[in-house]
Design a protein around this motif. Sequence first.
Motif, mmCIF file in Angstrom:
data_model
loop_
_atom_site.group_PDB
_atom_site.id
_atom_site.type_symbol
_atom_site.label_atom_id
_atom_site.label_comp_id
_atom_site.label_asym_id
_atom_site.label_seq_id
_atom_site.Cartn_x
_atom_site.Cartn_y
_atom_site.Cartn_z
ATOM 1 N N PRO A 152 0.820 -1.218 0.000
ATOM 2 C CA PRO A 152 0.000 0.000 0.000
ATOM 3 C C PRO A 152 0.853 1.268 0.000
ATOM 4 C CG PRO A 152 -0.369 -1.289 2.019
ATOM 5 C CD PRO A 152 0.586 -2.058 1.177
ATOM 6 N N ARG A 153 0.297 2.268 -0.626
ATOM 7 C CA ARG A 153 0.938 3.555 -0.819
ATOM 8 C C ARG A 153 1.474 4.158 0.491
ATOM 9 N NH1 ARG A 153 -0.115 7.709 -4.669
ATOM 10 N NH2 ARG A 153 -0.035 9.774 -3.712
ATOM 11 N N GLU A 154 0.725 3.982 1.600
ATOM 12 C CA GLU A 154 1.167 4.580 2.873
ATOM 13 C C GLU A 154 2.511 4.014 3.305
ATOM 14 O OE1 GLU A 154 -2.117 2.388 3.939
ATOM 15 O OE2 GLU A 154 -2.377 3.400 2.030
ATOM 16 N N LYS A 155 2.706 2.724 3.063
ATOM 17 C CA LYS A 155 3.971 2.115 3.481
ATOM 18 C C LYS A 155 5.110 2.615 2.605
ATOM 19 C CE LYS A 155 2.146 -1.531 6.112
ATOM 20 N NZ LYS A 155 1.977 -2.965 6.390
ATOM 21 N N LEU A 156 4.803 2.873 1.329
ATOM 22 C CA LEU A 156 5.830 3.432 0.438
ATOM 23 C C LEU A 156 6.227 4.821 0.930
ATOM 24 C CD1 LEU A 156 4.420 2.475 -3.082
ATOM 25 C CD2 LEU A 156 6.207 1.314 -1.776
ATOM 26 N N GLY A 160 9.743 5.886 2.085
ATOM 27 C CA GLY A 160 10.273 6.744 1.013
ATOM 28 C C GLY A 160 10.605 8.150 1.460
ATOM 29 N N ILE A 161 9.897 8.651 2.460
ATOM 30 C CA ILE A 161 10.145 10.009 2.958
ATOM 31 C C ILE A 161 11.586 10.165 3.438
ATOM 32 C CG2 ILE A 161 9.265 9.416 5.289
ATOM 33 C CD1 ILE A 161 8.355 12.776 4.161
ATOM 34 N N HIS A 162 12.217 9.069 3.818
ATOM 35 C CA HIS A 162 13.601 9.140 4.291
ATOM 36 C C HIS A 162 14.607 9.151 3.141
ATOM 37 C CE1 HIS A 162 12.417 8.838 8.439
ATOM 38 N NE2 HIS A 162 11.681 7.792 8.181
ATOM 39 N N GLY A 163 14.099 9.197 1.899
ATOM 40 C CA GLY A 163 15.000 9.285 0.762
ATOM 41 C C GLY A 163 15.460 7.941 0.231
ATOM 42 N N ALA A 164 14.934 6.853 0.801
ATOM 43 C CA ALA A 164 15.315 5.521 0.312
ATOM 44 C C ALA A 164 14.774 5.297 -1.098
ATOM 45 C CB ALA A 164 14.778 4.442 1.247
ATOM 46 N N ARG A 165 15.495 4.519 -1.898
ATOM 47 C CA ARG A 165 14.959 4.088 -3.180
ATOM 48 C C ARG A 165 13.999 2.933 -2.911
ATOM 49 N NH1 ARG A 165 20.123 5.393 -5.901
ATOM 50 N NH2 ARG A 165 19.977 7.657 -5.869
ATOM 51 N N MET A 166 12.740 3.165 -3.232
ATOM 52 C CA MET A 166 11.685 2.186 -2.976
ATOM 53 C C MET A 166 11.402 1.465 -4.282
ATOM 54 S SD MET A 166 10.993 2.946 0.167
ATOM 55 C CE MET A 166 9.571 1.872 0.324
ATOM 56 N N ILE A 167 11.556 0.168 -4.311
ATOM 57 C CA ILE A 167 11.311 -0.588 -5.544
ATOM 58 C C ILE A 167 10.224 -1.635 -5.300
ATOM 59 C CG2 ILE A 167 12.361 -1.914 -7.406
ATOM 60 C CD1 ILE A 167 15.084 -0.785 -6.526
ATOM 61 N N GLN A 168 9.096 -1.446 -6.000
ATOM 62 C CA GLN A 168 8.022 -2.432 -5.942
ATOM 63 C C GLN A 168 8.346 -3.529 -6.935
ATOM 64 O OE1 GLN A 168 4.796 0.693 -6.436
ATOM 65 N NE2 GLN A 168 3.756 -0.774 -5.088
ATOM 66 N N VAL A 169 8.477 -4.762 -6.458
ATOM 67 C CA VAL A 169 8.907 -5.849 -7.332
ATOM 68 C C VAL A 169 7.772 -6.833 -7.568
ATOM 69 C CG1 VAL A 169 10.655 -7.604 -7.762
ATOM 70 C CG2 VAL A 169 11.237 -5.593 -6.391
ATOM 71 N N GLN A 170 7.574 -7.106 -8.854
ATOM 72 C CA GLN A 170 6.546 -8.050 -9.266
ATOM 73 C C GLN A 170 7.181 -9.441 -9.281
ATOM 74 O OE1 GLN A 170 4.875 -6.606 -12.924
ATOM 75 N NE2 GLN A 170 3.697 -8.486 -13.253
ATOM 76 N N GLY A 171 6.586 -10.382 -8.576
ATOM 77 C CA GLY A 171 7.140 -11.743 -8.564
ATOM 78 C C GLY A 171 7.100 -12.324 -7.173
ATOM 79 N N GLY B 324 10.889 17.408 5.286
ATOM 80 C CA GLY B 324 11.713 16.580 4.406
ATOM 81 C C GLY B 324 13.157 16.491 4.886
ATOM 82 N N LEU B 325 13.711 17.613 5.335
ATOM 83 C CA LEU B 325 15.088 17.626 5.848
ATOM 84 C C LEU B 325 15.235 16.658 7.029
ATOM 85 C CD1 LEU B 325 16.435 21.297 6.184
ATOM 86 C CD2 LEU B 325 17.568 19.367 5.059
ATOM 87 N N LEU B 326 14.328 16.748 7.982
ATOM 88 C CA LEU B 326 14.399 15.878 9.162
ATOM 89 C C LEU B 326 14.317 14.407 8.761
ATOM 90 C CD1 LEU B 326 12.168 17.953 11.588
ATOM 91 C CD2 LEU B 326 14.565 17.333 11.991
ATOM 92 N N ALA B 327 13.461 14.116 7.798
ATOM 93 C CA ALA B 327 13.283 12.717 7.387
ATOM 94 C C ALA B 327 14.473 12.224 6.558
ATOM 95 C CB ALA B 327 11.985 12.563 6.598
ATOM 96 N N PRO B 377 4.121 12.493 -2.774
ATOM 97 C CA PRO B 377 4.884 11.334 -3.267
ATOM 98 C C PRO B 377 5.796 11.701 -4.440
ATOM 99 C CG PRO B 377 2.531 10.850 -3.152
ATOM 100 C CD PRO B 377 2.685 12.317 -2.961
ATOM 101 N N ALA B 378 5.536 12.834 -5.083
ATOM 102 C CA ALA B 378 6.357 13.237 -6.227
ATOM 103 C C ALA B 378 7.812 13.431 -5.819
ATOM 104 C CB ALA B 378 5.802 14.520 -6.841
ATOM 105 N N GLY B 379 8.058 13.752 -4.566
ATOM 106 C CA GLY B 379 9.424 13.960 -4.124
ATOM 107 C C GLY B 379 10.155 12.681 -3.748
#
Lengths: 399, 399
Positions: A152-156, A160-171, B324-327, B377-379
């Motif tokens: 779900p979008r909320e978990k992304l 994601g707010i921490h700047g991590a690269r979030m990759i949704q993987v199919q499989g 965003g900075l804090l996160a 989410p765009a960011g």
Amino acid sequence: LTRFTCVFCDEPRPADPRNPFCPDCREPMLVESEGQRKSTRRSSNPLSRFKDFLPVSRVQTDLCLGEGNTPLLSLPNISKRHGLPRILIKNEMLNPSGSFKDRGTVVAVHTAREMGIQRIGTVSTGNMGVSTAAYGSRAGISTFVLVKQDTPREKLISAGIHGARMIQVQGDYGELARLSYSIGKRHGIYFMNSTDPFRIEGYKVIGFEIFSQLRPHTPSAVFAPVSAGGHLIGLMKAYMELQQQGFVSQLPHFVGVQAQGCSPVAEAFAAGRPRVASSRTCRTIAQSISNPSPPGGNIVLRMIRELGGTLLAVGDEEILAAQGLLAREEGLFCLPASATVLAGLLKWRVEGGLSSREPVVLVLTGSGQKNLQAVDPAGLSLHTARLSELDELISGLTA
Amino acid sequence: LTRFTCVFCDEPRPADPRNPFCPDCREPMLVESEGQRKSTRRSSNPLSRFKDFLPVSRVQTDLCLGEGNTPLLSLPNISKRHGLPRILIKNEMLNPSGSFKDRGTVVAVHTAREMGIQRIGTVSTGNMGVSTAAYGSRAGISTFVLVKQDTPREKLISAGIHGARMIQVQGDYGELARLSYSIGKRHGIYFMNSTDPFRIEGYKVIGFEIFSQLRPHTPSAVFAPVSAGGHLIGLMKAYMELQQQGFVSQLPHFVGVQAQGCSPVAEAFAAGRPRVASSRTCRTIAQSISNPSPPGGNIVLRMIRELGGTLLAVGDEEILAAQGLLAREEGLFCLPASATVLAGLLKWRVEGGLSSREPVVLVLTGSGQKNLQAVDPAGLSLHTARLSELDELISGLTA
């Protein structure tokens, strides 16, 4: 020097977090518990307090987020109402990213820093991704979170707010977990997944804190939910090391709880099987412990048997009832996955498991705020009124 | 014996939590700071530690949920990047119900118990309702939460799960807050709203903990968001009492931050007006501090002027940038309302406010998990891949 050992093959090897599986039997390895004399220290930082027991050469406060030092809280109302001995909640919801995962992540991130690893990652459907993303950002380390296609979008957003690269993987999710290690090796990413040996070392600190908060008592039993298995392994390892070092004479009775809809480890335990078989189908309200092929399952099974512990499965109705009890009677709103521990205690009591008057400790792992969908609004007391009708409505409600 | 006083009329009166307004000027009253000698005690419970400073005759652990003892965390990355002195976060998100409100609720619930009050309530759009419902259930006291008609379902669930009677009220919110007191008197309900004098006593404990965590240093400045005003009043009152008792010689510079879209107190401060005028329109991303007629506004204005503090307003863009900075830099995900403190610090620095090398303390009041809608989410770095494409995608992302 830190070494890994395999619970099954018993051969120590140099610790490489990107190779955490036994080359002989493919089971996850654990950090070797060395025998040299350890002591606890005075510090407000739990990593510093129990540093002798951890594979961390120096606690770096710039990698910490204030994890740990969580309350050990009594449940007076539930104890009284259900005629139970003293129940204590170890409230791991009160960690920086809202779950016990932070305990493991902070140690794994220390390892990454100490080894000069520039990229970290995890395969997660929820709390672990959020935790890894938070600590990765704090450490200034590039972070990859691999999630299921249908996350779900909320978990992304939460991760994601921490700047991590979030990759949704199919499989297939199990395949993804395996694939992460080969991708990790190729791209220099340390995937600190559920049974990562350093992550498990961090979970030990929950056990150490319970020990020092209850001292000189030892809990008669410690209950924890079982998903991949890392958390319970860490709790058991903590107490085994405390015993080895002479800090406690007796171990608590460890009880791992799964949800009946997805309970491969509890099933293997009940059937007396030596190994865990993957579950075909997994359906339970306790999403965050819904793991059909738990990587640490065989280790949990082995350790629980060695220590004379118990593995239980509880149904969704029991889980929701326990979640409601904690919220309505004690003011604690936890995830269904966390409520399994109270459901497990109530079931175990019926089965005659409770024998001592020493307190029982239940570890609450994650906040109910993270899955409001699990709550049935039909059970709540919801009303509407105009300003002018408010007095009358309240008259009715207080009558 | 606890007494209330009015900041403006200065006449002490017997404390009755159901009559918390000055009969002369209608401003909220505060608990009188008595002059008798006080000391701190050793205890793991912050209420016990600072009991001498609180209107609590006996700390009752069955009313506590493990609130407080929150970390004071440095922000090394933001400090370095922005060339700032040492910034410390007082992380009030790590309270049992996820916000600083618990600090006040636990003291107000002690008051209810001590006075034999059987019913409590609050008028809230969010965190305060959740907190009051949680502590009410723990205390076994019947709890009423009055919310706006358009309160989102998640907030109803978060508080309702604790068994509180949740009433969505159609009509003006300010009028509802006023009406709650007459309803309270009629039905024996203690409405512990934002500026309840006992609630504010609880907020003092945040200040006491900052004092003891930083000792022997005094922060050069303390930043807190301003909504109704109770939180900042509590922080200022704590340090004034510490000074009165000889624990600190100097007070920090207190900075209250509002969102520009709803900043009646900051506007009155900037304009040099003696009283706060209600805002006509309120529109800001920082929902939980969007209060057009803050009941504690005049007290905040008076105290900030007396202590030589500052009131600032920051725009939504600054708020989101700070969130965003804090996160991204420090691993802390807070509500937009909480991020106002960092936005305020950055603005204040530009205006030449920062003069000392002593640390600055920012109080983070609530978790970002509670309002994921505020995040764009765009960011974020969001990607999708099949298992077979994963390696290539990660190659691209790490290139």
